[in-house]
Design a protein around this motif. Structure first.
Motif, PDB file in Angstrom:
ATOM      1  N   LYS A  65      43.149  -3.817  15.888  1.00  0.00           N
ATOM      2  CA  LYS A  65      43.061  -3.294  17.248  1.00  0.00           C
ATOM      3  C   LYS A  65      41.736  -3.683  17.888  1.00  0.00           C
ATOM      4  N   VAL A  66      40.666  -3.600  17.114  1.00  0.00           N
ATOM      5  CA  VAL A  66      39.348  -3.970  17.612  1.00  0.00           C
ATOM      6  C   VAL A  66      39.303  -5.435  17.980  1.00  0.00           C
ATOM      7  N   SER A  67      39.957  -6.264  17.121  1.00  0.00           N
ATOM      8  CA  SER A  67      39.994  -7.704  17.360  1.00  0.00           C
ATOM      9  C   SER A  67      40.750  -8.026  18.636  1.00  0.00           C
ATOM     10  N   VAL A  68      41.921  -7.358  18.831  1.00  0.00           N
ATOM     11  CA  VAL A  68      42.737  -7.579  20.019  1.00  0.00           C
ATOM     12  C   VAL A  68      41.967  -7.176  21.270  1.00  0.00           C
ATOM     13  N   ILE A  69      41.330  -6.028  21.206  1.00  0.00           N
ATOM     14  CA  ILE A  69      40.554  -5.547  22.345  1.00  0.00           C
ATOM     15  C   ILE A  69      39.412  -6.512  22.657  1.00  0.00           C
ATOM     16  N   SER A  70      38.769  -7.025  21.585  1.00  0.00           N
ATOM     17  CA  SER A  70      37.655  -7.947  21.761  1.00  0.00           C
ATOM     18  C   SER A  70      38.115  -9.241  22.416  1.00  0.00           C
ATOM     19  N   ASP A  71      39.254  -9.799  21.979  1.00  0.00           N
ATOM     20  CA  ASP A  71      39.799 -11.018  22.568  1.00  0.00           C
ATOM     21  C   ASP A  71      40.165 -10.790  24.023  1.00  0.00           C
ATOM     22  N   GLY A  72      40.747  -9.628  24.297  1.00  0.00           N
ATOM     23  CA  GLY A  72      41.131  -9.305  25.669  1.00  0.00           C
ATOM     24  C   GLY A  72      39.930  -9.224  26.585  1.00  0.00           C
ATOM     25  N   GLU A  73      38.879  -8.603  26.106  1.00  0.00           N
ATOM     26  CA  GLU A  73      37.657  -8.508  26.898  1.00  0.00           C
ATOM     27  C   GLU A  73      37.038  -9.883  27.139  1.00  0.00           C
ATOM     28  N   LEU A  74      37.056 -10.740  26.112  1.00  0.00           N
ATOM     29  CA  LEU A  74      36.523 -12.092  26.257  1.00  0.00           C
ATOM     30  C   LEU A  74      37.295 -12.886  27.304  1.00  0.00           C
ATOM     31  N   GLU A  75      38.611 -12.721  27.290  1.00  0.00           N
ATOM     32  CA  GLU A  75      39.435 -13.443  28.253  1.00  0.00           C
ATOM     33  C   GLU A  75      39.136 -12.986  29.674  1.00  0.00           C
ATOM     34  N   ILE A  76      38.961 -11.669  29.849  1.00  0.00           N
ATOM     35  CA  ILE A  76      38.632 -11.138  31.168  1.00  0.00           C
ATOM     36  C   ILE A  76      37.284 -11.693  31.654  1.00  0.00           C
ATOM     37  N   GLN A  77      36.310 -11.692  30.738  1.00  0.00           N
ATOM     38  CA  GLN A  77      34.990 -12.227  31.081  1.00  0.00           C
ATOM     39  C   GLN A  77      35.061 -13.710  31.412  1.00  0.00           C
ATOM     40  N   MET A  78      35.886 -14.443  30.646  1.00  0.00           N
ATOM     41  CA  MET A  78      36.037 -15.875  30.866  1.00  0.00           C
ATOM     42  C   MET A  78      36.648 -16.162  32.232  1.00  0.00           C
ATOM     43  N   ILE A  79      37.719 -15.436  32.570  1.00  0.00           N
ATOM     44  CA  ILE A  79      38.393 -15.639  33.859  1.00  0.00           C
ATOM     45  C   ILE A  79      37.442 -15.323  35.008  1.00  0.00           C
ATOM     46  N   GLU A  80      36.661 -14.273  34.847  1.00  0.00           N
ATOM     47  CA  GLU A  80      35.701 -13.900  35.884  1.00  0.00           C
ATOM     48  C   GLU A  80      34.625 -14.984  36.048  1.00  0.00           C
ATOM     49  N   ALA A  81      34.171 -15.541  34.921  1.00  0.00           N
ATOM     50  CA  ALA A  81      33.179 -16.617  34.980  1.00  0.00           C
ATOM     51  C   ALA A  81      33.768 -17.842  35.680  1.00  0.00           C
ATOM     52  N   TYR A  82      35.030 -18.146  35.377  1.00  0.00           N
ATOM     53  CA  TYR A  82      35.707 -19.292  35.996  1.00  0.00           C
ATOM     54  C   TYR A  82      35.832 -19.092  37.507  1.00  0.00           C
ATOM     55  N   LYS A  83      36.261 -17.894  37.897  1.00  0.00           N
ATOM     56  CA  LYS A  83      36.429 -17.595  39.324  1.00  0.00           C
ATOM     57  C   LYS A  83      35.090 -17.658  40.060  1.00  0.00           C
ATOM     58  N   GLU A  84      34.047 -17.165  39.409  1.00  0.00           N
ATOM     59  CA  GLU A  84      32.733 -17.224  40.018  1.00  0.00           C
ATOM     60  C   GLU A  84      32.284 -18.678  40.189  1.00  0.00           C
ATOM     61  N   GLY A  85      32.616 -19.508  39.193  1.00  0.00           N
ATOM     62  CA  GLY A  85      32.321 -20.925  39.293  1.00  0.00           C
ATOM     63  C   GLY A  85      33.025 -21.559  40.478  1.00  0.00           C
ATOM     64  N   MET A  86      34.278 -21.189  40.702  1.00  0.00           N
ATOM     65  CA  MET A  86      35.046 -21.722  41.836  1.00  0.00           C
ATOM     66  C   MET A  86      34.428 -21.289  43.161  1.00  0.00           C
ATOM     67  N   ARG A  87      34.001 -20.025  43.222  1.00  0.00           N
ATOM     68  CA  ARG A  87      33.379 -19.528  44.459  1.00  0.00           C
ATOM     69  C   ARG A  87      32.092 -20.287  44.772  1.00  0.00           C
ATOM     70  N   GLU A  88      31.282 -20.517  43.751  1.00  0.00           N
ATOM     71  CA  GLU A  88      30.021 -21.227  43.951  1.00  0.00           C
ATOM     72  C   GLU A  88      30.252 -22.698  44.280  1.00  0.00           C
ATOM     73  N   LEU A  89      31.319 -23.259  43.715  1.00  0.00           N
ATOM     74  CA  LEU A  89      31.654 -24.656  44.001  1.00  0.00           C
ATOM     75  C   LEU A  89      32.016 -24.820  45.475  1.00  0.00           C
ATOM     76  N   GLU A  90      32.775 -23.869  46.005  1.00  0.00           N
ATOM     77  CA  GLU A  90      33.161 -23.898  47.415  1.00  0.00           C
ATOM     78  C   GLU A  90      31.940 -23.754  48.322  1.00  0.00           C
ATOM     79  N   LYS A  91      30.931 -23.038  47.838  1.00  0.00           N
ATOM     80  CA  LYS A  91      29.698 -22.869  48.625  1.00  0.00           C
ATOM     81  C   LYS A  91      28.818 -24.114  48.554  1.00  0.00           C
TER      82      LYS A  91
END
Length: 276
Positions: free
Chosen positions: A24-50
């Motif tokens: 359960k801890v592993s699943v939660i950890s992977d899920g959190e990493l994916e959320i952080q990754m997607i947020e980092a990607y989206k932030e990269g896209m926003r900065e690229l547009e700027k």
């Protein structure tokens, strides 16, 4: 014996619970990493547009490192490469693309990666008098795309770019050939002009190359060779200005008549201007 059996059952039960909790801890950890990754990607896209490609690429690299086994990781590399390319950071874009190609050789967007790589080299071409390395590298990459991804739009674009590259390469040969011609290095000049005819026959420089061969052979007294190339020029490009220039080499009276006509036109123009 029964006490020992009970001890094993209890131990197995505790181990099972512990494993499930870890899972359960592993699943939660992977899920959190994916959320952080997607947020980092989206932030990269926003900065690229700027237009902040440096920070955008940093976020794309962060997204890749957070979850390297995700499909988003490969997208992040490509977006970082595109960001660098869009702002003329060609060396950094090339590094990202080479890393992508090495890491994901079977990726569905591998054709795009090769095309963007070729474009990075292509954009650094200055002119026929400068370094040929980026020109030759881009030519190699465009040819690779045409050979390996013939049905894609990238292949069509690559064919067009190759045509432009051929023009630059032919121009380079002409530039060197004329350099030798001025310095009366006849053989070196002839070899350059012949290269244009044999290797770059679809470019606009073929007509001039034929004329220069006529000019060079005529100067060194090889009239038969000069006439041979004049014949080829006349057969294929009779309406060309280079054919007229070649015709003048063999017919000096024609040049004189041309100059006379030009003088007459000049006088007539001046005469008309008096009565305006």
């Amino acid at each position: 014996m029964s006490r020992f059996l009970n001890f094993l059952i209890i131990l197995f039960f505790l181990y099972s619970c512990s494993s499930k909790d870890n899972e359960k801890v592993s699943v939660i950890s992977d899920g959190e990493l994916e959320i952080q990754m997607i947020e980092a990607y989206k932030e990269g896209m926003r900065e690229l547009e700027k237009g902040d490609v440096i920070y955008a690429s940093k976020k794309f690299n962060e997204a890749e490192l957070l979850y390297p086994q995700s499909a988003w990781a490969s997208k992040s590399i490509l977006m970082a490469a595109y960001g660098f390319y869009s702002q003329n950071y060609y060396d950094r874009s090339i590094l990202e693309l080479e890393r992508f190609i090495s890491k994901y050789p079977k990726h569905k967007n591998i054709d795009y990666a090769y095309f963007l790589l070729a474009m990075n080299y292509y954009e650094t071409i200055v002119d026929e008098k400068k370094d040929l390395e980026p020109l030759l590298l881009s030519k190699e990459k465009f040819e690779y795309i045409i050979q390996n991804f013939p049905e894609t739009d990238f292949a069509q674009d690559s064919k067009y770019k190759l045509g432009l590259i051929q023009d630059v390469l032919a121009s380079k040969e002409m530039h060197i050939g004329k350099y030798y011609l001025k310095r009366k290095k006849w053989v070196a000049a002839i070899n350059r002009f012949k290269t244009v005819i044999s290797d770059y026959e679809t470019t606009v420089y073929v007509e001039e190359a034929l004329h220069r061969l006529v000019e060079t052979y005529y100067k060194i007294g090889l009239t038969d060779e000069a006439e041979k190339y004049a014949s080829v020029l006349g057969y294929n490009y009779q309406s060309s200005k280079w054919y007229e220039a070649t015709y003048i080499i063999f017919n000096k009276e024609y040049e004189t008549s041309l100059n006379t006509k030009k003088d007459k036109k000049s006088v007539l123009k001046k005469f008309k201007n008096i009565f305006k």
